[in-house]
Write a protein that holds these residues in place. Structure first.
Motif, mmCIF file in Angstrom:
data_model
loop_
_atom_site.group_PDB
_atom_site.id
_atom_site.type_symbol
_atom_site.label_atom_id
_atom_site.label_comp_id
_atom_site.label_asym_id
_atom_site.label_seq_id
_atom_site.Cartn_x
_atom_site.Cartn_y
_atom_site.Cartn_z
ATOM 1 N N VAL A 3 0.831 -1.146 -0.058
ATOM 2 C CA VAL A 3 -0.019 0.098 -0.028
ATOM 3 C C VAL A 3 1.078 1.172 0.143
ATOM 4 N N VAL A 52 -5.822 1.434 -6.592
ATOM 5 C CA VAL A 52 -5.184 0.609 -5.634
ATOM 6 C C VAL A 52 -5.483 -0.872 -5.698
ATOM 7 N N LEU A 90 -6.005 1.122 3.521
ATOM 8 C CA LEU A 90 -5.691 2.575 3.060
ATOM 9 C C LEU A 90 -5.771 3.217 4.193
ATOM 10 N N ALA A 121 0.657 3.492 -2.818
ATOM 11 C CA ALA A 121 -0.655 3.879 -3.375
ATOM 12 C C ALA A 121 -0.470 5.290 -3.986
ATOM 13 N N LEU A 150 -5.714 10.358 -0.848
ATOM 14 C CA LEU A 150 -5.567 9.466 -0.123
ATOM 15 C C LEU A 150 -5.893 9.735 1.237
ATOM 16 N N SER A 206 -0.625 2.652 7.295
ATOM 17 C CA SER A 206 -0.642 3.449 6.005
ATOM 18 C C SER A 206 -0.462 4.844 6.514
#
Length: 342
Positions: free
Chosen positions: A39, A270, A288, A42, A259, A293
């Motif tokens: 991730v 993603v 996410l 991303a 994001l 993250s």
């Protein structure tokens, strides 16, 4: 205008349109991207998926790798132009003559440590990690096997930092098993290892499939200020295509904002890149917004933590000596993008 004049005008317009199309095609820069399926990448996939890179004249082709160290050879040979993976292997690459420049960070604090059910039961309230590992070995007659990526990678370095410097675990109680990202996820789920170092979306996926898998150390505890995924470009690509690099960095900044504020908009991009279209979108969104993250684009923010990580690699023996960072971090693209957006 008679029919003949109309046809002439139409032909001229068609020719102009065609030439414009050719000019645009000539202006487009092909960028070969290597990435690892976590991730932390991303922001790149959001920037690409939203069309911001293509609008800026960058045509992207991506190749997936299992770890940063595995990607270095591709970067050195000129097979890829852009590296989207952990920062740790890059100073080593540069010391070996690979002209590579970190132009952006993408995420920090990504690597966390989990215990599979057979080990997790020893991590009880009031029990230190070192005592838990010792109890597992006493009960099973073998050290706990922890999966992570190869020596020299960020996951391997941060896992060892947590084990030996933070948890103060006994080395006799643990066996570190190097393997790829997907293999680590599968090994933990199958009980082939007792735990390991993972990043998102693996953390969310494995805990969804088996809620008994326990998070035993978060990113900041594993390595304070933990630097993670970065975007680095080959020197040749940066020199030849500075506008393309600028487009990529500007796109990353916009992607980080998306994001943070509207992660649901990032899910399709993603999910397509990391979930191969088969991971539930709800899981991607959860990954996410996970504590593992934390999106951060400013490369200047990770320079000192990267130095600290490199110093620890020397202590581990995965690096012979500390290497100079001169020229490794090129912050000008980020600074220019922020100024332009401001």
């Amino acid at each position: 205008m008679d029919r003949r004049q109309f046809l002439i005008a139409g032909s001229a317009l068609a020719a102009t349109t065609s030439l414009t199309g050719v000019a645009r095609a000539q202006q487009a820069v092909a960028a070969r991207i290597g990435f690892i399926p976590v991730v932390g990448t991303a922001p790149f996939f959001v920037a690409n998926g939203e069309g911001w890179l293509k609008q800026g004249g960058v045509d992207v082709a991506v190749t997936v790798f299992e770890s940063g160290p595995n990607m270095i050879q591709a970067l050195a040979s000129g097979t890829i132009d852009v590296y989207v993976a952990g920062v740790a292997p890059l100073a080593v690459a540069r010391s070996r003559g690979v002209d590579v420049r970190v132009v952006a960070s993408t995420a920090i604090g990504e690597n966390v440590v989990v215990a599979a059910p057979q080990l997790a039961k020893y991590f009880t309230p009031g029990t230190s990690p070192a005592a838990a590992f010792k109890a597992f070995r006493a009960a099973s007659g073998k050290p706990a096997r922890l999966a992570t990526q190869p020596a020299g990678s960020v996951p391997n370095t941060t896992l060892q930092h947590w084990l030996w410097e933070v948890a103060k675990a006994d080395k006799a109680d643990i066996e570190i098993v190097p393997m790829g990202i997907d293999a680590t996820q599968q090994a933990i789920l199958a009980g082939a290892v007792e735990g390991g170092s993972v990043r998102e979306p693996a953390l969310t996926i494995i805990q969804d499939r088996n809620p008994q898998i326990k998070l035993i150390a978060e990113g900041e505890e594993v390595f304070p200020g933990q630097p993670g995924t970065v975007v680095a470009v080959s020197g040749a690509f940066a020199t030849k295509n500075p506008a393309a690099v600028q487009t990529i960095v500007a796109g990353l900044i916009k992607a980080s904002d998306l994001l943070t504020k509207t992660p649901e908009k990032a899910v399709p991009h993603v999910g397509a890149a990391l979930g191969k279209g088969i991971v539930d979108p709800a899981l991607i969104k959860k990954a996410l917004t996970s504590p593992a993250s934390k999106f951060q684009i400013d490369p200047a923010k990770i320079i000192e933590p990267s130095r600290a990580m490199q110093a620890y690699q020397v202590k581990l023996g995965s690096l012979e000596k500390e290497l100079p960072f001169d020229g490794l971090f090129e912050t000008s693209f980020y600074e220019k993008a922020v100024k332009a957006a401001g």
